[in-house]
Design an enzyme around this catalytic site. Structure first.
Site, PDB file in Angstrom:
ATOM      1  N   LYS A 129       0.706  -1.666  -0.007  1.00 49.65           N
ATOM      2  CA  LYS A 129       0.200  -0.249  -0.068  1.00 49.65           C
ATOM      3  C   LYS A 129       0.935   0.944   0.314  1.00 49.65           C
ATOM      4  CE  LYS A 129      -3.536  -2.032   2.704  1.00 49.65           C
ATOM      5  NZ  LYS A 129      -3.962  -2.896   3.818  1.00 49.65           N
ATOM      6  N   GLN A 154      -3.857  -1.097  10.174  1.00 52.74           N
ATOM      7  CA  GLN A 154      -3.621  -2.350   9.675  1.00 52.74           C
ATOM      8  C   GLN A 154      -4.174  -4.163  10.627  1.00 52.74           C
ATOM      9  OE1 GLN A 154      -3.229  -3.008   6.451  1.00 52.74           O
ATOM     10  NE2 GLN A 154      -3.548  -5.652   6.772  1.00 52.74           N
ATOM     11  N   ASP A 168      -9.949   2.666   4.785  1.00 45.80           N
ATOM     12  CA  ASP A 168     -10.462   1.177   4.798  1.00 45.80           C
ATOM     13  C   ASP A 168     -12.342   1.022   5.273  1.00 45.80           C
ATOM     14  OD1 ASP A 168      -8.573  -0.161   4.359  1.00 45.80           O
ATOM     15  OD2 ASP A 168      -7.875  -0.848   6.262  1.00 45.80           O
TER      16      ASP A 168
END
Ligand code: NAP
Length: 283
Positions: free
Chosen positions: A49, A93, A116
Site C-alpha cells: 500500500k 492494519q 478502509d
C-alpha cells in the site's frame, strides 16, 4: 469455451493512474498507515500500500509501532493523526495484536479519514444505501463488474462469507446495484444449492478450493477473493476448473488483490476531496 479472465492487475493499473491524476489536480493528498507488531503478512500488505501510494504521488506516512504498544498509546497516535490536517486518509492494519481491542481502535478513527470503510458510521451509511467510504475489496469488485459490463440488476448474487471487511459490504453493494443477494457462511446448509443458482458468485472465505467446479452455474461470473498460501503458491477459494463453466472469472493471484490496493488509494482521494468540500458526504 473457458471463462474470460477478469484482469485485476490491468484494471488496478488504470485505477492507480486515475488516482495519480486526481492527486495531481488536488495538489497534495496525505495518507498515514499504522501497523502494530511484526505480523509478516501485514508487513507485506502495508509495504504494498505504501509503495502504491507513493507511486500515485500520495504523501504516505508509514508508522510502525512495536507489538507491545498499549491501547492508550495506539489511541493517542490515532487521535493525533485524526487532528493532523496533512492526513486525509488513515489506515490501521488489521488484525491487531490480541491485547488490543479492535472495535475500540476502529471506533477511534475519524470517519472522514477511514479509508478502509470499517468505522461503524461508514458501515452504517452503506447499510442505509448512502455509502461514502467503503472497504476496498468489495469496492474493487464492483469496479471489476462495471468494467466488464456484468449486469447486476436483477442478477442473483451469492456471497460466501459475512466478514465486516468483505462479505457484508459486498452483499450491500450488490444489493444497492439491484442484485438479489444471498449471503452464505459457515452454518449454511447445502452450499452448492445456493452457488449453483448464482449469476454472480463471490467467494470470500479463505478455504482452498472450497468452491468446486461442479458448484458453479454455467455462464456465471465468479469472483474469487480467497487468498490461501500453500507451499505451491497462492490459491483462491474456487477450483480453477470452474473456468470451464463460468463466463467470467477472476484469477488468484492477479484478480481481486491488486484491485483492493488500488481502491484504498481511490478512497484516500475520495476522503481528501470530501475534506476539501469538493464532494458532499451526503448522497
Ligand atoms: P473471515 O473474516 O475469516 O471470514 C470468512 C467467512 O467465511 C466467514 O463469514 C465464515 O463464516 C465463512 N466460512 C468459513 N467456512 C465456511 C464454509 N465452509 N462455508 C461457507 N462459509 C464459510 O475472512 P475475510 O477477512 O472475509 O477474508 C476471506 C478471504 O478473503 C481470506 O482468504 C482473505 O485472505 C481473503 N481476502 C482477500 C483480499 C484481497 O484483497 N484479495 C482482501 C481481504 C480478504 P462464519 O461467519 O459463519 O464464521
Amino acid at each position: 469455451m473457458p471463462a474470460e479472465t477478469i484482469d485485476g492487475r490491468a484494471l488496478a493499473a488504470k485505477v492507480r493512474e486515475e488516482v495519480a491524476q486526481e492527486v495531481e489536480a488536488l495538489g497534495r493528498v496525505g495518507l498515514a498507515t499504522v501497523l502494530v507488531g511484526a505480523d509478516p503478512a501485514s508487513h507485506v500488505y502495508i509495504n504494498l500500500k505504501q509503495k502504491a501510494a507513493q507511486a500515485a504521488g500520495i504523501d504516505a506516512r508509514d508508522l510502525k509501532l512495536p507489538a507491545d504498544t498499549s491501547e492508550e498509546e495506539l489511541l493517542a497516535t490515532i487521535g493525533e493523526l485524526n487532528s493532523d490536517d496533512d492526513v486525509d486518509g488513515l489506515l490501521v492494519q488489521l488484525p491487531l495484536p490480541d491485547h488490543l481491542d479492535e472495535a475500540r481502535v476502529i471506533d477511534a478513527i475519524a470517519p472522514g479519514k477511514d479509508i478502509d470503510g470499517i468505522h461503524p458510521l461508514n458501515a452504517g451509511r452503506l447499510y442505509l444505501g448512502r455509502p461514502t467510504l467503503v472497504p476496498g475489496t468489495p469496492l474493487g469488485i464492483m469496479r471489476m463488474l462495471a468494467e466488464y459490463d456484468i449486469e447486476t440488476r436483477g442478477a442473483h448474487a451469492v456471497v460466501i462469507g459475512r466478514s465486516a471487511i468483505v462479505g457484508k459490504p459486498m452483499a450491500h453493494l450488490l444489493l444497492q446495484a439491484h442484485a438479489t443477494v444471498t449471503i452464505c457462511h459457515s452454518r449454511t446448509v447445502d452450499l452448492q444449492r445456493h452457488t449453483l443458482d448464482a449469476d454472480i458468485l463471490v467467494a470470500a472465505v479463505g478455504r482452498l478450493h472450497l468452491v468446486g467446479a461442479d458448484m458453479v452455474k454455467a455462464g456465471s461470473t465468479v469472483v474469487d477473493v480467497g487468498m490461501n498460501r500453500t507451499d505451491d503458491g497462492l490459491f483462491g477459494d474456487v477450483d480453477p476448473g470452474a473456468a470451464e463453466r463460468a463466463a467470467y472469472m477472476t484469477p488468484v493471484p492477479g484478480g481481486v488483490g491488486p484491485m483492493t490496493i488500488a481502491m484504498v488509494l481511490q478512497n484516500t482521494v475520495t476522503a481528501a476531496r470530501a475534506r476539501r468540500g469538493l464532494v458532499s458526504s451526503a448522497s
